[in-house]
Design a protein around this motif. Sequence first.
Motif, PDB file in Angstrom:
ATOM      1  N   ARG A   8       8.601   2.394   4.369  1.00  0.00           N
ATOM      2  CA  ARG A   8       7.936   2.146   5.654  1.00  0.00           C
ATOM      3  C   ARG A   8       6.903   3.230   5.976  1.00  0.00           C
ATOM      4  O   ARG A   8       6.799   3.703   7.090  1.00  0.00           O
ATOM      5  CB  ARG A   8       8.965   1.988   6.763  1.00  0.00           C
ATOM      6  CG  ARG A   8       9.901   0.805   6.507  1.00  0.00           C
ATOM      7  CD  ARG A   8      10.856   0.577   7.611  1.00  0.00           C
ATOM      8  NE  ARG A   8      10.114  -0.056   8.703  1.00  0.00           N
ATOM      9  CZ  ARG A   8      10.615  -0.285   9.894  1.00  0.00           C
ATOM     10  NH1 ARG A   8      11.847   0.040  10.155  1.00  0.00           N
ATOM     11  NH2 ARG A   8       9.905  -0.853  10.830  1.00  0.00           N
ATOM     12  N   LYS A   9       6.118   3.586   4.958  1.00  0.00           N
ATOM     13  CA  LYS A   9       5.080   4.605   5.121  1.00  0.00           C
ATOM     14  C   LYS A   9       3.688   3.978   5.110  1.00  0.00           C
ATOM     15  O   LYS A   9       2.703   4.657   4.856  1.00  0.00           O
ATOM     16  CB  LYS A   9       5.201   5.657   4.013  1.00  0.00           C
ATOM     17  CG  LYS A   9       6.474   6.473   4.136  1.00  0.00           C
ATOM     18  CD  LYS A   9       6.544   7.550   3.092  1.00  0.00           C
ATOM     19  CE  LYS A   9       7.812   8.364   3.297  1.00  0.00           C
ATOM     20  NZ  LYS A   9       7.995   9.367   2.269  1.00  0.00           N
ATOM     21  N   VAL A  10       3.625   2.683   5.384  1.00  0.00           N
ATOM     22  CA  VAL A  10       2.357   1.960   5.315  1.00  0.00           C
ATOM     23  C   VAL A  10       2.035   1.344   6.665  1.00  0.00           C
ATOM     24  O   VAL A  10       2.881   0.702   7.262  1.00  0.00           O
ATOM     25  CB  VAL A  10       2.436   0.843   4.246  1.00  0.00           C
ATOM     26  CG1 VAL A  10       1.178  -0.003   4.265  1.00  0.00           C
ATOM     27  CG2 VAL A  10       2.660   1.424   2.872  1.00  0.00           C
ATOM     28  N   LEU A  11       0.830   1.568   7.122  1.00  0.00           N
ATOM     29  CA  LEU A  11       0.287   0.811   8.248  1.00  0.00           C
ATOM     30  C   LEU A  11      -0.765  -0.100   7.642  1.00  0.00           C
ATOM     31  O   LEU A  11      -1.601   0.362   6.872  1.00  0.00           O
ATOM     32  CB  LEU A  11      -0.359   1.736   9.271  1.00  0.00           C
ATOM     33  CG  LEU A  11       0.568   2.678  10.015  1.00  0.00           C
ATOM     34  CD1 LEU A  11      -0.245   3.619  10.892  1.00  0.00           C
ATOM     35  CD2 LEU A  11       1.550   1.895  10.862  1.00  0.00           C
ATOM     36  N   GLY A  12      -0.749  -1.369   7.957  1.00  0.00           N
ATOM     37  CA  GLY A  12      -1.720  -2.279   7.373  1.00  0.00           C
ATOM     38  C   GLY A  12      -1.316  -2.670   5.972  1.00  0.00           C
ATOM     39  O   GLY A  12      -0.148  -2.904   5.695  1.00  0.00           O
ATOM     40  N   LYS A  13      -2.275  -2.708   5.072  1.00  0.00           N
ATOM     41  CA  LYS A  13      -2.046  -3.196   3.702  1.00  0.00           C
ATOM     42  C   LYS A  13      -2.300  -2.113   2.676  1.00  0.00           C
ATOM     43  O   LYS A  13      -3.156  -1.258   2.840  1.00  0.00           O
ATOM     44  CB  LYS A  13      -2.977  -4.382   3.403  1.00  0.00           C
ATOM     45  CG  LYS A  13      -2.816  -5.556   4.340  1.00  0.00           C
ATOM     46  CD  LYS A  13      -1.460  -6.174   4.171  1.00  0.00           C
ATOM     47  CE  LYS A  13      -1.231  -7.303   5.134  1.00  0.00           C
ATOM     48  NZ  LYS A  13       0.137  -7.760   5.160  1.00  0.00           N
ATOM     49  N   VAL A  14      -1.543  -2.189   1.592  1.00  0.00           N
ATOM     50  CA  VAL A  14      -1.801  -1.391   0.404  1.00  0.00           C
ATOM     51  C   VAL A  14      -2.411  -2.353  -0.616  1.00  0.00           C
ATOM     52  O   VAL A  14      -1.866  -3.431  -0.849  1.00  0.00           O
ATOM     53  CB  VAL A  14      -0.511  -0.777  -0.170  1.00  0.00           C
ATOM     54  CG1 VAL A  14      -0.785  -0.087  -1.494  1.00  0.00           C
ATOM     55  CG2 VAL A  14       0.096   0.210   0.808  1.00  0.00           C
ATOM     56  N   VAL A  15      -3.531  -1.976  -1.175  1.00  0.00           N
ATOM     57  CA  VAL A  15      -4.247  -2.843  -2.109  1.00  0.00           C
ATOM     58  C   VAL A  15      -4.250  -2.194  -3.488  1.00  0.00           C
ATOM     59  O   VAL A  15      -4.582  -1.012  -3.624  1.00  0.00           O
ATOM     60  CB  VAL A  15      -5.702  -3.089  -1.624  1.00  0.00           C
ATOM     61  CG1 VAL A  15      -6.468  -3.914  -2.635  1.00  0.00           C
ATOM     62  CG2 VAL A  15      -5.696  -3.755  -0.256  1.00  0.00           C
ATOM     63  N   LEU A  16      -3.876  -2.981  -4.500  1.00  0.00           N
ATOM     64  CA  LEU A  16      -3.949  -2.523  -5.888  1.00  0.00           C
ATOM     65  C   LEU A  16      -5.306  -2.939  -6.444  1.00  0.00           C
ATOM     66  O   LEU A  16      -5.727  -4.082  -6.284  1.00  0.00           O
ATOM     67  CB  LEU A  16      -2.818  -3.129  -6.715  1.00  0.00           C
ATOM     68  CG  LEU A  16      -1.412  -2.725  -6.267  1.00  0.00           C
ATOM     69  CD1 LEU A  16      -0.362  -3.495  -7.038  1.00  0.00           C
ATOM     70  CD2 LEU A  16      -1.196  -1.234  -6.419  1.00  0.00           C
TER      71      LEU A  16
END
Length: 154
Positions: free
Chosen positions: A143-151
């Motif tokens: 839970r260290k993401v705000l929004g999206k992580v993109v590869l």
Amino acid sequence: CKEYGADEIVIYGSEKLDKDGQKDLSNKLKEKSKKGGFDIIYDPIGDCYSEPALRSINWKGRYLVIGFAAGEIPKIPLNLALLKGCEIVGVFWGAFTGHEPKQNISNIIEIGKLMSNKKINPFISKQLPMQSATEAIKLIADRKVLGKVVLVNQ
């Protein structure tokens, strides 16, 4: 959130809500609505926040169950669906892609068009190379993401 299209914002905290806290949250949500309730509620949070959200829905509204990020799977009093004439709909994208692959492809194409036409602008908090997929999953799980992580292919 407003920069990304939200009409209204309610900050509800992270503590577990008792019945009084749930009632207060429901009232705050209703106050934010222009019609005294919402037509669509997108709920990825669950737990003690679900019932107050459902109580703030309009007649014939649609309540979308996305997940349970706050922990517990809520027990919704089904009389609310009866009293509100609303739909409670489970939205499980993983299952959807298997059951309706053609519709999923169509949706992805439509989302791409909306993004390229600047109709939607998702918040991307982090871009990582494809070989860092494990790190991306860990960030989401922790839970260290705000929004999206993109590869990204490099």
